[in-house]
Design an enzyme around this catalytic site. Structure first.
Site, mmCIF file in Angstrom:
data_model
loop_
_atom_site.group_PDB
_atom_site.id
_atom_site.type_symbol
_atom_site.label_atom_id
_atom_site.label_comp_id
_atom_site.label_asym_id
_atom_site.label_seq_id
_atom_site.Cartn_x
_atom_site.Cartn_y
_atom_site.Cartn_z
ATOM 1 N N CYS A 1 45.671 34.618 40.150
ATOM 2 C CA CYS A 1 45.597 33.719 41.315
ATOM 3 C C CYS A 1 46.016 32.292 40.970
ATOM 4 O O CYS A 1 46.310 31.504 41.861
ATOM 5 C CB CYS A 1 44.195 33.735 41.908
ATOM 6 S SG CYS A 1 43.689 35.376 42.415
ATOM 7 N N HIS B 1 43.303 27.621 46.316
ATOM 8 C CA HIS B 1 43.601 29.060 46.354
ATOM 9 C C HIS B 1 42.661 29.706 47.366
ATOM 10 O O HIS B 1 41.454 29.432 47.383
ATOM 11 C CB HIS B 1 43.393 29.651 44.959
ATOM 12 C CG HIS B 1 43.319 31.138 44.965
ATOM 13 N ND1 HIS B 1 44.288 31.923 45.553
ATOM 14 C CD2 HIS B 1 42.377 31.992 44.484
ATOM 15 C CE1 HIS B 1 43.942 33.195 45.421
ATOM 16 N NE2 HIS B 1 42.794 33.266 44.781
ATOM 17 N N ASN C 1 43.121 37.174 50.544
ATOM 18 C CA ASN C 1 43.515 36.628 49.239
ATOM 19 C C ASN C 1 44.821 37.305 48.808
ATOM 20 O O ASN C 1 44.838 38.496 48.517
ATOM 21 C CB ASN C 1 42.387 36.909 48.234
ATOM 22 C CG ASN C 1 42.685 36.388 46.843
ATOM 23 O OD1 ASN C 1 43.807 35.993 46.546
ATOM 24 N ND2 ASN C 1 41.685 36.406 45.984
#
Ligand code: ACO
Length: 325
Positions: A115, A252, A282
């Site tokens: 990520c 993020h 996500n």
């Protein structure tokens, strides 16, 4: 003395057409819209049908080149941040570069930092530009996480989605101070003692297959709430930018509670925190460039704005960046 900065001159984003809502997820595993919404902020995620990573990346990259008003032949390097490449080898970035029509010989490679991948790739491209190894760089964050999601595991399957985002960076002469246009600082971190808290159950060398994402959600959550504000703060300090000077922060997009906490810890008001997790879930390395491009496209984020990026992911890896657009 002239000081080279990397200016963001183009941006692009793309998500596959198929949408799975929380109600769709409730048909697949024992969950509910209420549980997913309150725990994560996610309402829907996009997932690929026939497309693969390079298809998503190509769409985002083409939009980035268009908004930059340059051609693929102007690119000196292509970097793709991803944990879901088309194939184990060669790098998906090489395929994207050739599909775009870059000059033969132009370097292209993938970066794996989960990520945090886009922040890592942005730092790499910025370093190449500042060292004079490239004038113009394409940096993509793209994932098909649906391919490494166990759709029977409610602990993970409700969280992830597919998508791609991209930026074009170009060398720009600055003065070497915090008023410059371009990337003002990047800070990268990793700590492998958390290796097992978030990883796939397989991998090429270990098991000869990709496996599925598996995680200790609480450990990831606890680490993210500290590391993401810390990475942002470290980058702001390096850039010489105070919280008052920040126009936008793009965390993020892992969980709304993690995202909101970043703004609070940095004393940056909620309106300045960019959130699009409800629509996409996500998408790992893609969340930040997708959110940046979406908000630049709709005029929310404007030329001249100071934007702070911060991310944390498997490894654990984490990192931050400060950009004056
Ligand atoms: N629907 C209903 N119940 C669920 C679901 C679901 N989809 N998933 C888990 N549960 C249950 C669990 O089985 C558990 O039940 P039990 O207590 O009977 O064992 C219970 O819900 C857990 O509830 P909480 O402890 O309240 O859940 P929590 O508040 O920790 O939220 C979550 C879980 C959303 C995973 C949270 O820990 C989180 O967001 N962690 C960060 C993980 C993350 O974002 N990972 C993404 C990759 S890493 C990154 O991008 C940074």
């Amino acid at each position: 003395m002239k000081f080279i900065r990397s200016e963001v001159i183009g941006h692009g984003h793309y998500a596959p057409a198929k949408v799975l809502t929380n109600d769709d997820m409730a048909q697949m595993v024992e969950t509910s819209d209420e549980w997913i919404t309150t725990r994560t902020g996610i309402k829907a995620r996009h997932v690929v049908e026939d497309e693969i990573n390079s298809d998503l990346s190509l769409k985002a990259a083409q939009m980035a080149l268009k908004t930059a008003q340059i051609g693929a032949e102007d690119l000196d390097v292509v970097i793709l941040a991803t944990v879901t490449p088309d194939y184990t080898t060669p790098a998906t970035a090489i395929r994207i570069a050739s599909q775009l029509g870059v000059k033969p010989g132009t370097p292209a490679f993938d970066m794996s930092a989960a990520c945090s991948g886009f922040v890592y790739a942005l730092a790499m491209a910025d370093n190449m530009i500042r060292l004079g190894q490239a004038k113009t760089a394409l940096v993509i964050g793209a994932e098909t996480l649906s391919k490494i999601t166990d759709w029977t595991d409610r602990n993970t399957c409700v969280l992830f989605g597919d998508g791609a985002g991209a930026v074009v960076l170009r060398a720009h002469e600055g003065n070497g101070n915090s008023q410059d246009v371009g990337i003002l600082a990047t800070k990268l971190f990793a700590d492998g003692t958390h290796f097992d808290n978030l990883r796939t159950t397989g991998g090429v060398s270990a098991t000869q297959n990709a496996g599925f994402v598996s995680m200790d959600g609480k450990e990831v959550f606890k680490f993210a709430v500290n590391s993401m504000p810390e990475a942002a703060e470290a980058a702001m300090q390096e850039a010489g930018i105070t919280a008052q000077e920040v126009d936008w922060i793009i965390p993020h997009q892992a969980n709304i509670r993690i995202i909101e906490n970043v703004g609070k810890k940095l004393n940056i008001s909620d309106e300045k925190v960019i959130v699009n997790i409800a629509n996409y879930g996500n998408t790992s390395a893609a969340t930040i460039p997708m959110a940046l491009s979406e908000r630049m496209s709709d005029g929310t984020i404007k030329k001249g704005d100071v934007v702070v990026l911060t991310a944390m992911g498997a490894g654990f890896t984490w990192g931050g960046a400060v950009i004056r657009l």
